[in-house]
Design a protein around this motif. Structure first.
Motif, PDB file in Angstrom:
ATOM      1  N   ARG A  88       0.820  -1.220   0.000  1.00  0.00           N
ATOM      2  CA  ARG A  88       0.000   0.000   0.000  1.00  0.00           C
ATOM      3  C   ARG A  88       0.851   1.266   0.000  1.00  0.00           C
ATOM      4  NH1 ARG A  88      -5.461  -0.951   0.985  1.00  0.00           N
ATOM      5  NH2 ARG A  88      -5.924  -2.950   1.939  1.00  0.00           N
ATOM      6  N   THR A  89       2.154   1.106   0.244  1.00  0.00           N
ATOM      7  CA  THR A  89       3.061   2.255   0.266  1.00  0.00           C
ATOM      8  C   THR A  89       4.367   1.861  -0.420  1.00  0.00           C
ATOM      9  OG1 THR A  89       4.091   1.614   2.353  1.00  0.00           O
ATOM     10  CG2 THR A  89       2.126   3.021   2.506  1.00  0.00           C
ATOM     11  N   VAL A  90       5.165   2.867  -0.770  1.00  0.00           N
ATOM     12  CA  VAL A  90       6.468   2.581  -1.377  1.00  0.00           C
ATOM     13  C   VAL A  90       7.356   1.831  -0.385  1.00  0.00           C
ATOM     14  CG1 VAL A  90       8.583   3.627  -2.299  1.00  0.00           C
ATOM     15  CG2 VAL A  90       6.353   4.457  -3.067  1.00  0.00           C
ATOM     16  N   ALA A  91       7.290   2.180   0.893  1.00  0.00           N
ATOM     17  CA  ALA A  91       8.092   1.472   1.909  1.00  0.00           C
ATOM     18  C   ALA A  91       7.733  -0.012   1.923  1.00  0.00           C
ATOM     19  CB  ALA A  91       7.880   2.094   3.285  1.00  0.00           C
ATOM     20  N   GLN A  92       6.442  -0.338   1.810  1.00  0.00           N
ATOM     21  CA  GLN A  92       6.037  -1.743   1.763  1.00  0.00           C
ATOM     22  C   GLN A  92       6.525  -2.403   0.476  1.00  0.00           C
ATOM     23  OE1 GLN A  92       1.784  -1.885   2.351  1.00  0.00           O
ATOM     24  NE2 GLN A  92       1.942  -1.578   4.553  1.00  0.00           N
ATOM     25  N   ALA A  93       6.502  -1.679  -0.642  1.00  0.00           N
ATOM     26  CA  ALA A  93       6.992  -2.228  -1.913  1.00  0.00           C
ATOM     27  C   ALA A  93       8.481  -2.544  -1.810  1.00  0.00           C
ATOM     28  CB  ALA A  93       6.715  -1.259  -3.057  1.00  0.00           C
ATOM     29  N   GLU A  94       9.230  -1.644  -1.200  1.00  0.00           N
ATOM     30  CA  GLU A  94      10.668  -1.872  -1.030  1.00  0.00           C
ATOM     31  C   GLU A  94      10.914  -3.072  -0.120  1.00  0.00           C
ATOM     32  OE1 GLU A  94      12.121   2.761  -1.596  1.00  0.00           O
ATOM     33  OE2 GLU A  94      11.711   2.007   0.429  1.00  0.00           O
ATOM     34  N   ALA A  95      10.130  -3.196   0.944  1.00  0.00           N
ATOM     35  CA  ALA A  95      10.272  -4.340   1.853  1.00  0.00           C
ATOM     36  C   ALA A  95       9.931  -5.639   1.134  1.00  0.00           C
ATOM     37  CB  ALA A  95       9.384  -4.151   3.072  1.00  0.00           C
ATOM     38  N   LEU A  96       8.892  -5.616   0.291  1.00  0.00           N
ATOM     39  CA  LEU A  96       8.537  -6.808  -0.474  1.00  0.00           C
ATOM     40  C   LEU A  96       9.678  -7.201  -1.404  1.00  0.00           C
ATOM     41  CD1 LEU A  96       6.498  -8.976  -1.337  1.00  0.00           C
ATOM     42  CD2 LEU A  96       5.604  -7.312  -2.998  1.00  0.00           C
ATOM     43  N   ASP A  97      10.304  -6.226  -2.039  1.00  0.00           N
ATOM     44  CA  ASP A  97      11.457  -6.519  -2.904  1.00  0.00           C
ATOM     45  C   ASP A  97      12.540  -7.253  -2.120  1.00  0.00           C
ATOM     46  OD1 ASP A  97      10.251  -5.293  -5.074  1.00  0.00           O
ATOM     47  OD2 ASP A  97      11.446  -3.449  -4.933  1.00  0.00           O
ATOM     48  N   ARG A  98      12.815  -6.783  -0.906  1.00  0.00           N
ATOM     49  CA  ARG A  98      13.845  -7.420  -0.076  1.00  0.00           C
ATOM     50  C   ARG A  98      13.453  -8.852   0.291  1.00  0.00           C
ATOM     51  NH1 ARG A  98      13.841  -2.253   2.085  1.00  0.00           N
ATOM     52  NH2 ARG A  98      12.562  -2.859   3.868  1.00  0.00           N
ATOM     53  N   ILE A  99      12.187  -9.034   0.690  1.00  0.00           N
ATOM     54  CA  ILE A  99      11.712 -10.368   1.070  1.00  0.00           C
ATOM     55  C   ILE A  99      11.860 -11.340  -0.096  1.00  0.00           C
ATOM     56  CG2 ILE A  99       9.633 -11.728   1.575  1.00  0.00           C
ATOM     57  CD1 ILE A  99       8.619  -9.330   3.187  1.00  0.00           C
ATOM     58  N   LEU A 100      11.390 -10.919  -1.259  1.00  0.00           N
ATOM     59  CA  LEU A 100      11.453 -11.798  -2.424  1.00  0.00           C
ATOM     60  C   LEU A 100      12.897 -12.111  -2.792  1.00  0.00           C
ATOM     61  CD1 LEU A 100       8.573 -10.305  -4.617  1.00  0.00           C
ATOM     62  CD2 LEU A 100       8.521 -12.413  -3.255  1.00  0.00           C
ATOM     63  N   ALA A 101      13.778 -11.125  -2.743  1.00  0.00           N
ATOM     64  CA  ALA A 101      15.186 -11.344  -3.065  1.00  0.00           C
ATOM     65  C   ALA A 101      15.810 -12.354  -2.095  1.00  0.00           C
ATOM     66  CB  ALA A 101      15.952 -10.019  -3.036  1.00  0.00           C
ATOM     67  N   GLU A 102      15.482 -12.221  -0.799  1.00  0.00           N
ATOM     68  CA  GLU A 102      16.003 -13.162   0.198  1.00  0.00           C
ATOM     69  C   GLU A 102      15.542 -14.584  -0.078  1.00  0.00           C
ATOM     70  OE1 GLU A 102      14.624 -11.590   3.919  1.00  0.00           O
ATOM     71  OE2 GLU A 102      15.942  -9.825   3.803  1.00  0.00           O
TER      72      GLU A 102
END
Length: 194
Positions: A88-102
């Motif tokens: 819902r926010t750019v911060a959440q999008a960035e966190a999702l990117d990190r999760i998926l990369a991990e």
């Protein structure tokens, strides 16, 4: 197949997510459903969420992100998933990117439903009227005032997520005002090229 469906409330994301689930054998991950499930199951992150919700506060990004991370690891999400209501926010999008990369995963597409927001109000009123005529309960979020509040929140907080994914080359827009079957066909075309 890992997808995000973006767009304001009433744009048809839920309808199209159900069709994608049926056609591709993937799961729809709704943050609200996941929060309720984690609380019900008493998971460590669910217990944190319950304490926050019981205090009448909004669940933090860290808790929501933790629940998403845990849910992506479930066996039924191995073939893929559709995120609904997140990020819902750019911060959440960035966190999702990190999760998926991990996890060694990546998104296949972010599909944004482009709609005429003025016409959405009429769509919601019609949906509520049709539900009432069928004798079904009218969804609480189909109340025009609640809907307008949700639309304002989307425009204030979530509309910026589309440009984030556009900058990453993942965003594809579909005309959410078209008939349901035509929107489904447009999404199929997006997925064929993704």
């Amino acid at each position: 197949m890992r997808l995000i469906l973006l767009g304001p409330p009433g744009a048809g994301k839920g309808t199209q997510a159900q069709r994608l689930v049926a056609r591709h054998g993937i799961v729809q991950l709704s943050t609200g459903d996941m929060l309720r499930e984690a609380v019900r199951d008493g998971t460590p992150i669910g217990l944190k969420a319950k304490a926050v919700m019981d205090a009448g506060q909004l669940v933090s990004d860290d808790i929501v992100i933790g629940i998403i991370s845990d849910r992506i690891d479930q066996p039924d999400a191995a073939n893929g998933f559709i995120l609904d209501g997140f990020p819902r926010t750019v911060a959440q999008a960035e966190a999702l990117d990190r999760i998926l990369a991990e996890k060694g995963l990546k998104l296949d597409a972010v599909i944004e439903f482009k709609v005429d927001q003025e016409k959405l109000v009429g769509r919601i009123l019609q949906r509520a009227r049709e539900a009432a005529e069928r004798g079904e309960p009218v969804r609480k979020d189909d109340d025009p005032e609640i809907f307008k509040t949700r639309l304002e929140a989307f425009n204030r907080d979530t509309a910026v997520v589309g440009p984030y994914y556009q900058a990453h080359g993942l965003l594809v827009a579909v005309d959410g005002m078209r008939p349901i079957d035509e929107v489904e066909q447009a999404i199929s075309q997006v997925l064929e090229t993704a």
